[in-house]
Design a protein around this motif. Structure first.
Motif, mmCIF file in Angstrom:
data_model
loop_
_atom_site.group_PDB
_atom_site.id
_atom_site.type_symbol
_atom_site.label_atom_id
_atom_site.label_comp_id
_atom_site.label_asym_id
_atom_site.label_seq_id
_atom_site.Cartn_x
_atom_site.Cartn_y
_atom_site.Cartn_z
ATOM 1 N N TYR A 139 -4.759 -14.789 11.950
ATOM 2 C CA TYR A 139 -3.652 -15.213 12.325
ATOM 3 C C TYR A 139 -2.447 -15.032 11.405
ATOM 4 C CZ TYR A 139 -5.544 -18.593 14.663
ATOM 5 O OH TYR A 139 -6.726 -18.586 15.956
ATOM 6 N N SER A 140 -2.914 -14.792 9.706
ATOM 7 C CA SER A 140 -1.825 -14.551 8.542
ATOM 8 C C SER A 140 -1.348 -12.810 9.539
ATOM 9 C CB SER A 140 -2.613 -14.090 6.985
ATOM 10 O OG SER A 140 -3.649 -13.594 7.396
ATOM 11 N N LEU A 150 2.330 -15.336 17.614
ATOM 12 C CA LEU A 150 1.499 -17.133 17.042
ATOM 13 C C LEU A 150 1.893 -17.671 17.864
ATOM 14 C CD1 LEU A 150 2.312 -17.374 13.010
ATOM 15 C CD2 LEU A 150 -0.049 -17.452 14.275
ATOM 16 N N ARG A 151 2.914 -17.900 18.738
ATOM 17 C CA ARG A 151 3.344 -19.252 19.625
ATOM 18 C C ARG A 151 2.864 -18.874 21.321
ATOM 19 N NH1 ARG A 151 7.496 -22.368 17.916
ATOM 20 N NH2 ARG A 151 9.019 -21.039 16.436
ATOM 21 N N GLN A 152 2.558 -17.809 20.798
ATOM 22 C CA GLN A 152 1.595 -17.296 22.659
ATOM 23 C C GLN A 152 0.122 -18.011 21.952
ATOM 24 O OE1 GLN A 152 2.880 -16.073 25.239
ATOM 25 N NE2 GLN A 152 0.566 -15.969 25.793
ATOM 26 N N GLU A 153 0.085 -17.497 20.633
ATOM 27 C CA GLU A 153 -1.859 -17.859 20.773
ATOM 28 C C GLU A 153 -1.654 -19.506 20.726
ATOM 29 O OE1 GLU A 153 -6.018 -17.368 19.274
ATOM 30 O OE2 GLU A 153 -4.731 -16.533 20.643
ATOM 31 N N VAL A 154 -1.186 -20.138 20.576
ATOM 32 C CA VAL A 154 -0.592 -21.211 20.333
ATOM 33 C C VAL A 154 -0.914 -21.681 21.786
ATOM 34 C CG1 VAL A 154 0.501 -24.030 20.339
ATOM 35 C CG2 VAL A 154 0.057 -22.094 18.293
ATOM 36 N N ALA A 155 -0.255 -21.274 22.704
ATOM 37 C CA ALA A 155 0.350 -21.290 23.672
ATOM 38 C C ALA A 155 -1.691 -21.049 24.754
ATOM 39 C CB ALA A 155 1.177 -20.594 24.709
ATOM 40 N N ASN A 156 -2.235 -20.523 24.172
ATOM 41 C CA ASN A 156 -3.202 -20.171 24.450
ATOM 42 C C ASN A 156 -4.121 -20.703 24.461
ATOM 43 O OD1 ASN A 156 -2.048 -17.711 26.200
ATOM 44 N ND2 ASN A 156 -2.427 -16.519 24.721
ATOM 45 N N MET A 186 -4.460 -24.296 13.420
ATOM 46 C CA MET A 186 -4.768 -23.506 11.829
ATOM 47 C C MET A 186 -3.208 -22.749 12.594
ATOM 48 S SD MET A 186 -6.024 -24.689 10.418
ATOM 49 C CE MET A 186 -5.291 -23.266 9.038
ATOM 50 N N ALA A 187 -3.051 -21.878 13.830
ATOM 51 C CA ALA A 187 -2.799 -21.241 14.614
ATOM 52 C C ALA A 187 -0.539 -21.472 13.964
ATOM 53 C CB ALA A 187 -1.885 -21.001 15.553
ATOM 54 N N GLU A 188 -0.163 -22.670 14.129
ATOM 55 C CA GLU A 188 0.449 -23.335 14.266
ATOM 56 C C GLU A 188 0.897 -23.450 12.542
ATOM 57 O OE1 GLU A 188 1.788 -26.426 17.661
ATOM 58 O OE2 GLU A 188 0.677 -27.019 16.260
#
Length: 109
Positions: free
Chosen positions: A6-7, A14-20, A46-48
């Motif tokens: 994530y870092s 990150l936004r795409q990961e949160v959506a997924n 955590m991604a957020e």
């Protein structure tokens, strides 16, 4: 598969990961797989946390807890992407929450 941490992700990644993750959580919830739902929700939090500007989280300040109306958290200090402190009205035991769970008190209800 070479997964990014994530870092090292960009804001868009990150936004795409949160959506997924939220989509996977929704599907797990629909299938009644509650433990899987909880894992994806935590991963999304955590991604957020990597999307939060840490300078907006001020030690000593009070914050609303996202998803817990009427619950407040007082931040004592930050360590990484976690805010350490205690919930108001609790036994004052210290706990760490991802910074993505905190909302300013002044921000609506």
């Amino acid at each position: 598969m070479n997964e990014l941490t994530y870092s090292s992700m960009s804001e868009q990644e990150l936004r795409q990961e949160v959506a997924n993750l939220r989509e996977r959580a929704r599907k797990a919830e629909q299938l009644g797989i509650i433990n899987e739902y909880a894992v994806y929700e935590r991963k999304a939090l955590m991604a957020e946390a990597y999307l939060v500007d840490l300078s907006t989280i001020i030690p000593g300040e009070l914050y609303r807890l996202n998803g817990s109306p009427g619950e407040f958290f007082q931040v004592d200090y930050l360590k990484g992407r976690f805010a350490w402190g205690h919930r108001l009205g609790s036994e004052r035991f210290e706990e760490a929450l991802p910074v993505s769970m905190l909302r300013p008190v002044k921000e609506g209800k």
